[in-house]
Design a protein around this motif. Structure first.
Motif, mmCIF file in Angstrom:
data_model
loop_
_atom_site.group_PDB
_atom_site.id
_atom_site.type_symbol
_atom_site.label_atom_id
_atom_site.label_comp_id
_atom_site.label_asym_id
_atom_site.label_seq_id
_atom_site.Cartn_x
_atom_site.Cartn_y
_atom_site.Cartn_z
ATOM 1 N N VAL A 128 0.837 -1.200 0.000
ATOM 2 C CA VAL A 128 0.000 0.000 0.000
ATOM 3 C C VAL A 128 0.874 1.252 0.000
ATOM 4 O O VAL A 128 0.620 2.207 -0.742
ATOM 5 C CB VAL A 128 -0.946 -0.006 1.220
ATOM 6 C CG1 VAL A 128 -1.641 1.346 1.389
ATOM 7 C CG2 VAL A 128 -1.993 -1.113 1.081
ATOM 8 N N ALA A 129 1.926 1.266 0.817
ATOM 9 C CA ALA A 129 2.821 2.425 0.868
ATOM 10 C C ALA A 129 3.501 2.658 -0.478
ATOM 11 O O ALA A 129 3.633 3.803 -0.929
ATOM 12 C CB ALA A 129 3.866 2.230 1.965
ATOM 13 N N ILE A 255 -2.274 17.322 -0.102
ATOM 14 C CA ILE A 255 -2.278 16.496 -1.311
ATOM 15 C C ILE A 255 -1.811 15.077 -0.978
ATOM 16 O O ILE A 255 -2.378 14.083 -1.445
ATOM 17 C CB ILE A 255 -1.386 17.128 -2.394
ATOM 18 C CG1 ILE A 255 -1.966 18.470 -2.843
ATOM 19 C CG2 ILE A 255 -1.234 16.192 -3.594
ATOM 20 C CD1 ILE A 255 -1.042 19.275 -3.736
ATOM 21 N N THR A 256 -0.778 14.978 -0.151
ATOM 22 C CA THR A 256 -0.270 13.668 0.264
ATOM 23 C C THR A 256 -1.331 12.874 0.995
ATOM 24 O O THR A 256 -1.531 11.677 0.730
ATOM 25 C CB THR A 256 0.967 13.859 1.158
ATOM 26 O OG1 THR A 256 1.968 14.594 0.437
ATOM 27 C CG2 THR A 256 1.528 12.524 1.601
ATOM 28 N N ALA A 260 -3.015 9.303 -0.124
ATOM 29 C CA ALA A 260 -2.891 8.161 0.782
ATOM 30 C C ALA A 260 -4.267 7.597 1.134
ATOM 31 O O ALA A 260 -4.457 6.366 1.162
ATOM 32 C CB ALA A 260 -2.137 8.571 2.045
ATOM 33 N N ARG A 261 -5.220 8.464 1.402
ATOM 34 C CA ARG A 261 -6.557 7.998 1.758
ATOM 35 C C ARG A 261 -7.231 7.276 0.584
ATOM 36 O O ARG A 261 -7.945 6.281 0.778
ATOM 37 C CB ARG A 261 -7.412 9.191 2.218
ATOM 38 C CG ARG A 261 -6.994 9.726 3.592
ATOM 39 C CD ARG A 261 -7.722 11.013 3.951
ATOM 40 N NE ARG A 261 -9.176 10.829 4.005
ATOM 41 C CZ ARG A 261 -9.848 10.384 5.062
ATOM 42 N NH1 ARG A 261 -9.193 10.058 6.171
ATOM 43 N NH2 ARG A 261 -11.162 10.262 5.027
ATOM 44 N N GLU A 262 -6.998 7.770 -0.636
ATOM 45 C CA GLU A 262 -7.566 7.101 -1.806
ATOM 46 C C GLU A 262 -7.022 5.678 -1.939
ATOM 47 O O GLU A 262 -7.771 4.728 -2.209
ATOM 48 C CB GLU A 262 -7.247 7.909 -3.064
ATOM 49 C CG GLU A 262 -7.996 9.237 -3.153
ATOM 50 C CD GLU A 262 -7.463 10.131 -4.264
ATOM 51 O OE1 GLU A 262 -6.453 9.746 -4.904
ATOM 52 O OE2 GLU A 262 -8.033 11.220 -4.483
ATOM 53 N N ASP A 272 -9.321 6.588 7.281
ATOM 54 C CA ASP A 272 -8.957 7.380 8.451
ATOM 55 C C ASP A 272 -7.687 6.880 9.123
ATOM 56 O O ASP A 272 -7.259 7.442 10.138
ATOM 57 C CB ASP A 272 -10.108 7.400 9.463
ATOM 58 C CG ASP A 272 -11.290 8.220 8.983
ATOM 59 O OD1 ASP A 272 -11.128 8.990 8.018
ATOM 60 O OD2 ASP A 272 -12.379 8.090 9.574
ATOM 61 N N VAL A 273 -7.055 5.855 8.556
ATOM 62 C CA VAL A 273 -5.700 5.489 8.970
ATOM 63 C C VAL A 273 -4.750 6.669 8.747
ATOM 64 O O VAL A 273 -3.736 6.805 9.438
ATOM 65 C CB VAL A 273 -5.227 4.234 8.204
ATOM 66 C CG1 VAL A 273 -3.726 4.008 8.328
ATOM 67 C CG2 VAL A 273 -5.981 3.005 8.705
ATOM 68 N N VAL A 274 -5.063 7.544 7.806
ATOM 69 C CA VAL A 274 -4.291 8.769 7.573
ATOM 70 C C VAL A 274 -5.231 9.961 7.674
ATOM 71 O O VAL A 274 -6.264 10.004 6.993
ATOM 72 C CB VAL A 274 -3.594 8.755 6.197
ATOM 73 C CG1 VAL A 274 -2.953 10.103 5.907
ATOM 74 C CG2 VAL A 274 -2.545 7.647 6.145
ATOM 75 N N LEU A 275 -4.882 10.918 8.511
ATOM 76 C CA LEU A 275 -5.727 12.086 8.754
ATOM 77 C C LEU A 275 -4.915 13.365 8.659
ATOM 78 O O LEU A 275 -3.715 13.382 8.967
ATOM 79 C CB LEU A 275 -6.361 12.005 10.148
ATOM 80 C CG LEU A 275 -7.368 10.868 10.390
ATOM 81 C CD1 LEU A 275 -7.633 10.729 11.881
ATOM 82 C CD2 LEU A 275 -8.657 11.127 9.629
ATOM 83 N N LEU A 276 -5.580 14.436 8.252
ATOM 84 C CA LEU A 276 -4.985 15.770 8.230
ATOM 85 C C LEU A 276 -5.492 16.545 9.435
ATOM 86 O O LEU A 276 -6.705 16.614 9.668
ATOM 87 C CB LEU A 276 -5.371 16.500 6.942
ATOM 88 C CG LEU A 276 -4.758 17.885 6.735
ATOM 89 C CD1 LEU A 276 -3.264 17.771 6.432
ATOM 90 C CD2 LEU A 276 -5.471 18.631 5.606
ATOM 91 N N ALA A 277 -4.570 17.128 10.187
ATOM 92 C CA ALA A 277 -4.944 17.920 11.365
ATOM 93 C C ALA A 277 -4.410 19.336 11.198
ATOM 94 O O ALA A 277 -3.520 19.784 11.931
ATOM 95 C CB ALA A 277 -4.418 17.281 12.642
#
Length: 581
Positions: A128-129, A255-256, A260-262, A272-277
């Motif tokens: 995935v990465a 953008i990253t 990643a979420r896609e 939601d394993v990857v989130l923007l804060a």
């Protein structure tokens, strides 16, 4: 090597097998971390031959389409809106708003998304990465414009450092993390002979398990290059990642996160394993995120003050910091004086010195050193370095392609403070950008100091286009200053110029004792402030400038634990062994 099963065991063919797609790439990347030679799968030149004839225009159009509207992050949780506040250092507002996610909500959401990702195998996570990196590479032109207009980097540098070179560093972290988790077998049969009866036989399993929620606290100047190693190291080791961008450089990491979420969703995982804060202008959310009891990993690039605070206060987490330091050059002698001057002039000018690796302190014997053009005193050297800067930056178009723009007011204030010292050997000047007249562009300032009299000045960090030519008694004195300043204040780079084997040996010994990487006699097209993935280590964890190295085994192993289970082997196994005996 065969791919592991999909994490969705009930329908194994529903989702793409990203590991199978990228298995060869991962094998190559793991091999390259060992041999340390040149290698990259991501072309560094922004050329149509590498990326396609349509890529440059399509990337710029994609960037322009993001301006003056909410950033599209479909399905991303939110606790409100972060209003548009990013302003390009080239003179215009981006006008992009972002979803707001309060620290507590971000950590709780990431934690709830973690179980399936944590349960996936290292192969699945690495696949995935690698797919995320492939799509980031395809978006390199879009990301380049985003980096340029949030950091002030010139475009070619923004493309390279923000795109392929950052992706290299991300892949390097993937390779280290993937390899570290495969060090032990997934299962083992344990058989212990006994004096009487059959052996003791047990079946054991070994499972790498992520530590928990990871927080990436990114910097303003290199949001992707500095951010991707921690991001991908945490992801591949089974940890959800909360990305906390610098408020002036949200877009490259937004953008990253989008990409990643896609990919996560396509692979059958909770995006939601990857989130923007992203934080609002009045908020300071990084301390709350970093010290949240459910946060187990923190990656930070930025000021020494906040890095030290994180190391002292985020005690529930493994904390990786890259901070600031006094990058130092020792000049003893040279057989290529012109090459030395060209190399240093470019190093001081690249991105207006707004790099954690830019030389600041240049130590020169006050009474002179030998060159192929005759001896030069410290004063003469400072003047010659100024002339080399003038030659390099004489043409405005060429100058701005090297200097970029000043990233924020703090850098400009330091430049003005340095000018007020009254020790200027070569002044900074204003350059008008031919395409962006509102950009703030300045050439480097060089000041002449003395090692004894001006210690208070040069032992502070002057991030930006400020460097000092510092007179010492001799090379031995220069090496003592290098050692003492790096041990006390840290450095990410050190350089030596010498034609003498004894001086070179002394410089190497000093660098080892001080805990800093050393470049020797750089006069061609490799510069002190460049660092190549899969070959160069960035940071050492051996001096105060950083407590981590990007990337090495130690950078990844603290992000997971190997947990075991064990049980007696089935009774028939014991019986078979007894019968044999």
């Amino acid at each position: 090597m065969s791919p592991d099963q999909s994490p969705d065991q009930s329908s194994p063919h529903q989702h793409p097998d990203f590991f199978a797609r990228h298995a060869d790439l991962l094998d190559q990347a793991a091999a390259r971390t060992a041999d340390r030679g040149y290698w990259t799968p991501y072309p560094e030149a922004p050329s149509t031959s590498a990326y396609g004839a349509e890529a440059p225009a399509a990337g710029e159009a994609a960037f322009r389409d993001l301006l003056d509207r909410p950033f599209p992050l479909d399905g991303h949780p939110t606790t409100g809106t972060v209003p548009a506040s990013e302003v390009s250092p080239y003179g215009f507002p981006l006008g992009i708003s972002y979803p707001h996610l309060a620290p507590g909500a971000a950590v709780a959401t990431a934690k709830s998304a973690a179980p399936a990702w944590r349960s996936a195998s290292p192969d699945v996570r690495a696949g995935v990465a690698a797919e995320i990196l492939a799509r980031l590479n395809a978006a390199s032109f879009e990301i380049a414009h985003a980096v340029q207009h949030t950091t002030g980097q010139p475009f070619v540098m923004a493309f390279q450092a923000g795109g392929p070179h950052a992706q290299d560093r991300g892949l390097e972290a993937v390779a280290y993390a993937w390899e570290a988790q495969r060090r032990h077998p997934a299962t083992a049969r344990w058989s212990k002979p006994r004096r009487r009866g059959g052996p003791l036989i047990m079946d054991k399993t070994y499972t790498p398990v992520g530590r928990g929620v990871s927080v990436l606290i990114a910097c303003n100047t290199f949001p992707t290059w500095n951010g991707y190693p921690g991001f991908f190291a945490s992801l591949v080791t089974g940890n959800p990642v909360v990305v906390k961008p610098h408020r002036r450089a949200v877009l490259p990491l937004a953008i990253t996160v989008r990409i990643a979420r896609e990919v996560l969703a396509e692979a059958g995982f909770d995006p939601d394993v990857v989130l923007l804060a992203a934080s609002r202008p009045e908020e300071r959310t990084a301390p709350a995120l970093a010290t949240h009891p459910d946060v187990r990993i923190v990656d930070f690039t930025g000021s020494s003050e906040f890095g030290d605070w994180l190391e002292d206060n985020a005690r529930q987490a493994v904390v990786h910091t890259e901070k600031a330091g006094l990058n130092t050059v020792v000049v003893d002698s040279t057989d290529d004086y012109a090459g030395l001057l060209r190399n240093l002039a470019f190093s001081l000018s690249l991105y207006s010195g707004q790099m954690c690796t830019t030389p600041q302190n240049i130590l020169v014997p006050r009474d002179g050193f030998a060159t192929d053009q005759g001896p030069r005193t410290a004063d003469e050297f400072a003047a010659d370095l100024g002339s080399a800067l003038d030659d390099l930056l004489a043409d405005p178009a060429r100058a701005t392609a090297t200097l970029g723009a000043i990233v924020n007011g703090g850098v400009l204030a330091r430049l003005e403070e340095a000018a007020a010292l009254g020790r200027t050997a070569h002044p900074s000047r204003t350059v008008t950008h031919p395409d962006h007249p509102d950009a703030v562009v300045r050439t480097p300032l060089v000041a002449r100091l003395d090692a004894e009299a001006d210690e208070k000045t040069y032992t502070s960090e002057w991030f930006g286009p400020v460097s000092f030519v510092i007179a010492t008694d001799d090379t031995a004195h220069s090496l003592r200053v290098l050692h003492d300043t790096v041990r006390r204040h840290g450095a990410l780079t050190a350089c030596v110029y010498t034609t003498g084997e004894d001086a070179l040996a002394a410089a190497r010994a000093t660098a080892l004792e001080a805990g800093v990487h050393l470049s020797e006699n750089l006069t061609a097209d490799v510069f002190p402030n460049q660092s190549a993935a899969f070959s160069d280590f960035h940071g050492t964890s051996a001096n105060p400038a950083a407590n981590a190295t990007l990337t090495d085994p130690a950078f990844v192993t603290g992000r997971f634990a190997v947990l075991q289970s064990r049980r007696h082997a089935p009774a028939e196994e014991h019986k078979e062994h007894s019968d044999v005996r």
